[in-house]
Design an enzyme around this catalytic site. Structure first.
Site, short mmCIF file in Angstrom:
data_model
loop_
_atom_site.label_atom_id
_atom_site.label_comp_id
_atom_site.label_asym_id
_atom_site.label_seq_id
_atom_site.Cartn_x
_atom_site.Cartn_y
_atom_site.Cartn_z
N CYS A 191 0.89 -1.25 0.08
CA CYS A 191 -0.04 -0.03 -0.03
C CYS A 191 0.72 1.49 -0.17
O CYS A 191 0.63 2.07 -0.59
CB CYS A 191 -0.90 0.14 1.17
SG CYS A 191 -0.18 -0.57 2.89
N1 LIG Z 1 -4.11 -4.08 4.93
C1 LIG Z 1 -3.59 -3.54 3.92
O1 LIG Z 1 -3.64 -2.43 3.74
C2 LIG Z 1 -2.67 -4.20 2.87
C3 LIG Z 1 -2.11 -3.39 1.79
C4 LIG Z 1 -1.62 -4.12 0.66
C5 LIG Z 1 -1.28 -5.34 0.74
N2 LIG Z 1 -1.54 -6.21 2.02
C6 LIG Z 1 -1.19 -7.37 2.16
O2 LIG Z 1 -2.12 -8.20 2.03
C7 LIG Z 1 -1.96 -9.45 2.71
C8 LIG Z 1 -3.19 -9.59 3.69
O3 LIG Z 1 -3.19 -8.34 4.42
P1 LIG Z 1 -4.39 -8.14 5.62
O4 LIG Z 1 -4.12 -6.93 5.99
O5 LIG Z 1 -5.63 -8.62 4.95
O6 LIG Z 1 -3.89 -9.00 6.83
P2 LIG Z 1 -4.83 -9.66 7.73
O7 LIG Z 1 -6.03 -8.92 8.14
O8 LIG Z 1 -3.96 -10.17 8.83
O9 LIG Z 1 -5.40 -11.45 7.06
C9 LIG Z 1 -4.57 -12.03 6.82
C10 LIG Z 1 -5.29 -13.47 7.06
O10 LIG Z 1 -4.19 -14.47 6.50
C11 LIG Z 1 -4.53 -15.67 7.52
N3 LIG Z 1 -3.28 -16.09 8.10
C12 LIG Z 1 -2.65 -15.51 8.50
N4 LIG Z 1 -1.36 -16.12 8.93
C13 LIG Z 1 -1.45 -17.20 8.19
C14 LIG Z 1 -0.56 -18.37 8.10
N5 LIG Z 1 0.55 -18.52 8.50
N6 LIG Z 1 -1.17 -19.25 7.09
C15 LIG Z 1 -2.26 -19.16 6.46
N7 LIG Z 1 -3.20 -18.14 6.65
C16 LIG Z 1 -2.74 -17.16 7.72
C17 LIG Z 1 -5.70 -15.29 8.52
O11 LIG Z 1 -6.64 -15.94 8.25
P3 LIG Z 1 -7.30 -16.48 9.63
O12 LIG Z 1 -8.08 -15.12 10.43
O13 LIG Z 1 -8.31 -17.33 9.00
O14 LIG Z 1 -6.53 -17.30 10.61
C18 LIG Z 1 -5.77 -13.67 8.48
O15 LIG Z 1 -7.22 -13.33 8.27
C19 LIG Z 1 -0.90 -9.32 3.53
O16 LIG Z 1 0.38 -10.22 2.86
C20 LIG Z 1 -0.56 -7.81 3.59
O17 LIG Z 1 0.81 -7.51 3.60
C21 LIG Z 1 -2.18 -5.47 2.88
#
Ligand SMILES: NC(=O)c1ccc[n+]([C@@H]2O[C@H](COP(=O)([O-])OP(=O)(O)OC[C@H]3O[C@@H](n4cnc5c(N)ncnc54)[C@H](OP(=O)(O)O)[C@@H]3O)[C@@H](O)[C@H]2O)c1
Length: 327
Positions: free
Chosen positions: A149
């Protein structure tokens, strides 16, 4: 009516994945056929996120079952966990947009900033998913890496100056949803509210994406700040160039670069995060002071910074209109 492409969202219980699910579910040319989660498996998505309105039950990831139901997937796992899931889906022939950092960088940069790569054989086929920079490559790709982001906003602010830039200071203000669903000591309410704090001041991983995408030799200082808002991100970039540019010259570079870009708005006053919230837009303002060009870019970190851009990428990969499902 043309057949809709069946799509799965992997990691749909997280913030990024949940918005991917909403966008895919509401998309006229996609059919959301599966949403996966770990601890929330068995629960309906619209029970966890009523506002997204996705009436599917989350299931545990089983790549064979996903391959029976979907031809493309949006993967929204943390880095390191994403790569094996992406590999399993690519081995079964799905087109994949991965939101994590796992396929954004060349192997040397990735292993310098993260850890040994879990699926290095796939790095060569991955395309960096910033359509404003790599649209044609994304169109032909089977694996696209959604940019970070911070990097999305910073690159949209800097790419038109890339060949002339010498020294770049990137100051990011980012909302707390950028850190994902799990609260930490830094991101829980008591720490984040009524507070602004810089973090990773000696080096943030997203600066590696700037290093990779900008011209060689540009000096980059990159400092993010956590601010007490939910969704939103502002990149304020202060740039010295060679030759020095007037305001008109700088603006002309941006007008040329972004003419016809469906999601980039060049505006004539500093942008505000509130004006891009819940949109896939990036609002950009360019001016000068002293010997610096100042560029400000505002996005919604979960939309243009994550799920919205992932759907924009998938549209390109599937030959759909780039803006479909995102207006
Ligand atoms: N948030 C942002 O603004 C943003 C922007 C750009 C890119 N990203 C990227 O997008 C990805 C997701 O981000 P997010 O903000 O959505 O994160 P998040 O809210 O923490 O969600 C990640 C999900 O992945 C699952 N997870 C966590 N650890 C895991 C593991 N070891 N193995 C399998 N599943 C796992 C979890 O599922 P469960 O809850 O079912 O356990 C969690 O709900 C990340 O790589 C992040 O860097 C995020």
């Amino acid at each position: 009516m043309a057949e809709r492409t069946p799509v799965a969202v992997i990691g749909a219980a997280g913030f990024g994945g949940a918005l991917c699910a909403r966008l895919a579910h509401a998309h006229p040319s996609l059919e959301l056929t599966a949403v996966t989660a770990r601890s929330d498996a068995g629960r309906r998505h619209d029970a966890l996120y009523p506002r997204h309105g996705v009436p599917l039950t989350m299931e545990e990831l089983d790549p064979d079952r996903i391959a029976e139901k979907a031809r493309a997937a949006l993967v929204a796992y943390p880095h390191k966990a994403a790569a094996p899931a992406v590999r399993a889906l690519r081995e079964r022939g799905l087109k994949v947009v991965d939101l994590s950092a796992d396929f954004r960088l060349d192997r040397e940069r990735y292993e310098r900033w993260y850890q040994p790569h879990e699926a290095p054989e796939l790095i060569a086929e991955a395309v960096y998913g910033l359509p404003e920079a790599h649209r044609d490559e994304i169109r032909g790709a089977d694996l696209v890496a959604g940019p970070g982001c911070n990097s999305t906003a910073a690159l949209l602010a800097l790419l038109p100056l890339s060949d002339l830039a010498r020294d770049v200071v990137v100051d990011i203000k980012t909302g707390v949803s950028g850190a994902g669903r799990e609260a930490t000591t830094e991101t829980h309410y008591v720490s984040a509210t009524e507070n602004v704090n810089p973090y990773k001041t000696e080096g943030h991983r997203h600066s590696a994406e700037l290093e990779q995408e900008l011209a060689d030799g540009v000096r980059i200082t990159f400092v993010p700040h956590l601010v007490p808002m939910d969704q939103g991100l502002l990149a304020s970039c202060y740039v010295t160039t060679e030759p020095r540019l007037s305001t008109e010259e700088a603006r002309a570079l941006f007008e040329r670069a972004y003419a016809g870009e469906p999601f980039v708005d060049l505006i004539d006053a500093p942008p505000r995060t509130a004006d891009v919230r819940e949109t896939n837009r990036c609002r950009v303002y360019v001016t000068t002071t002293g010997d610096r060009v100042l560029v400000f870019a505002a996005i919604d970190n979960l939309w243009k910074g994550a799920a919205g851009q992932a759907v924009q990428d998938l549209n390109l990969m599937l030959g759909l209109p780039e803006t479909e499902g995102l207006q």
